[in-house]
Write an enzyme that holds these catalytic residues in place. Structure first.
Site, PDB file in Angstrom:
ATOM      1  N   ASP A 108     -13.214  77.484 -73.888  1.00 30.90           N
ATOM      2  CA  ASP A 108     -12.486  77.199 -74.457  1.00 30.90           C
ATOM      3  C   ASP A 108     -11.472  75.758 -74.474  1.00 30.90           C
ATOM      4  O   ASP A 108     -10.573  75.484 -73.700  1.00 30.90           O
ATOM      5  CB  ASP A 108     -11.114  78.357 -74.471  1.00 30.90           C
ATOM      6  CG  ASP A 108     -10.294  78.089 -75.931  1.00 30.90           C
ATOM      7  OD1 ASP A 108     -10.699  77.260 -76.845  1.00 30.90           O
ATOM      8  OD2 ASP A 108      -8.854  78.403 -76.793  1.00 30.90           O
ATOM      9  N   ALA A 109     -12.512  74.624 -74.878  1.00 24.24           N
ATOM     10  CA  ALA A 109     -12.670  73.752 -75.102  1.00 24.24           C
ATOM     11  C   ALA A 109     -12.000  72.505 -75.723  1.00 24.24           C
ATOM     12  O   ALA A 109     -11.451  71.541 -75.821  1.00 24.24           O
ATOM     13  CB  ALA A 109     -13.457  72.750 -73.623  1.00 24.24           C
ATOM     14  N   LYS A 110     -12.395  73.140 -77.467  1.00 26.66           N
ATOM     15  CA  LYS A 110     -11.386  72.599 -78.777  1.00 26.66           C
ATOM     16  C   LYS A 110     -12.682  71.504 -78.411  1.00 26.66           C
ATOM     17  O   LYS A 110     -11.597  70.044 -78.726  1.00 26.66           O
ATOM     18  CB  LYS A 110     -10.625  72.662 -78.744  1.00 26.66           C
ATOM     19  CG  LYS A 110     -10.473  74.070 -79.225  1.00 26.66           C
ATOM     20  CD  LYS A 110      -8.789  74.588 -79.677  1.00 26.66           C
ATOM     21  CE  LYS A 110      -8.463  75.820 -79.795  1.00 26.66           C
ATOM     22  NZ  LYS A 110      -8.696  76.846 -78.411  1.00 26.66           N
ATOM     23  N   ARG A 111     -13.569  70.706 -78.246  1.00 28.43           N
ATOM     24  CA  ARG A 111     -14.110  69.669 -78.080  1.00 28.43           C
ATOM     25  C   ARG A 111     -14.820  68.612 -79.815  1.00 28.43           C
ATOM     26  O   ARG A 111     -15.341  69.774 -80.255  1.00 28.43           O
ATOM     27  CB  ARG A 111     -15.303  69.695 -77.211  1.00 28.43           C
ATOM     28  CG  ARG A 111     -14.750  69.864 -75.574  1.00 28.43           C
ATOM     29  CD  ARG A 111     -13.776  68.891 -75.233  1.00 28.43           C
ATOM     30  NE  ARG A 111     -14.021  68.964 -73.506  1.00 28.43           N
ATOM     31  CZ  ARG A 111     -12.455  68.748 -73.184  1.00 28.43           C
ATOM     32  NH1 ARG A 111     -11.441  69.350 -74.027  1.00 28.43           N
ATOM     33  NH2 ARG A 111     -12.307  69.179 -71.728  1.00 28.43           N
TER      34      ARG A 111
END
Length: 295
Positions: A108-111
């Protein structure tokens, strides 16, 4: 080695697509995703120090408790990054150990970025040679869905998946995601349509998923994307497994409900963590199976 043998070897070594692996994991382990979110408050509640030692103990315990039984573990990168390189080293080890125990790891890094920068993010999380290689990655499409192409291409090569932010559970998200485009549909629907295009014709499940918050009052979009729908917000944020059929409708069988604090608050006892995850998983199964019987 003849052409037929070469083809057989290639088929054996080619990575199975994320969607197929996720479908299998959901069918055998249940659909639950548990977040690894080492908030400072959770470290405190577990009697741990808010430092790398506490982070390490917390993360090791969650992986030990759950990686051999839940379908997906979802580490929140930010809570590791806040400790710098030593925190990222803890994350690297957790990813490797969770995958070795059979859990799919969703980073879960939402890049989200463009061009070579997006390609670098893709290499970080979606390249098998990277120490942070994960089974899937959350991505933000709000520089345009096309900006995700480097990640889409990298995921296809490595057999990984993406979860595209579509309708997030935070109230501020609506001002962008519910806005209508020049063509008429909402921004969220546009992103879902793009995901559906990427998944067209794929069986048993596409590898490009979407994030749709379980806390939403209603979706108001077409969720039939032939891909997984990550539904954060179960537990501490107020949503329950019983809410899923009403929100997701016919797509409920492709939902991956995500719970973090609702399970993690039961630590550091390994057996209590397992019991909490099992309760959520059973409740999700009951809700989904009930919805299927009702149709």
């Amino acid at each position: 080695m003849n052409d037929a043998t070469l083809a057989a070897v290639s088929a054996d070594t080619e990575p199975a697509p994320f969607g197929a692996r996720l479908r299998r994991a959901m069918d055998t382990r249940g659909p639950l995703c548990v977040g690894i979110d080492p908030h400072a408050s959770l470290l405190h509640d577990w009697g741990l120090s808010d430092d790398v030692a506490g982070l390490t103990a917390f993360t090791r315990t969650v992986v030990e408790a759950l990686a051999d039984r839940v379908a997906v573990l979802k580490p929140q990168s930010a809570f590791f990054e806040r400790f710098g390189s030593r925190g990222v080293a803890v994350l690297e080890k957790a990813v490797a150990e969770a995958r070795a125990a059979g859990a799919l790891v969703l980073m879960d890094a939402k890049r989200g970025d463009i061009g070579s920068t997006m390609a670098a993010y893709a290499a970080t999380y979606l390249d098998k040679d990277s120490p942070l290689f994960s089974d899937a990655l959350t991505v933000s499409p709000y520089l345009g869905f096309g900006s995700l192409r480097p990640a889409l291409d990298a995921a296809r090569v490595s057999g990984s998946g993406l979860f595209v932010l579509a309708l997030t559970s935070n109230p501020e998200g609506a001002e962008v995601q519910r806005a209508t485009t020049a063509g008429g549909p909402s921004v969220a629907q546009t992103m879902l349509d793009h995901a559906a295009e990427e998944n067209a014709g794929v069986t048993p499940l596409g590898s490009v998923g979407a994030v749709v918050g379980a806390t939403l009052a209603e979706a108001g979009v077409n969720l039939a994307i032939n891909g997984p729908l990550l539904a954060p917000g179960i537990g501490a944020q107020g949503a329950t497994p019983a809410d899923l059929p009403g929100l997701f409708g016919a797509a409920v069988g492709d939902v991956v409900p995500s719970v973090s604090r609702g399970v993690l608050r039961h630590g550091p006892d390994v057996y209590a963590l397992r019991a909490a995850a099992e309760r959520f998983s059973d409740d999700v199964r009951t809700a989904v199976e009930g919805a299927r019987r009702a149709r």
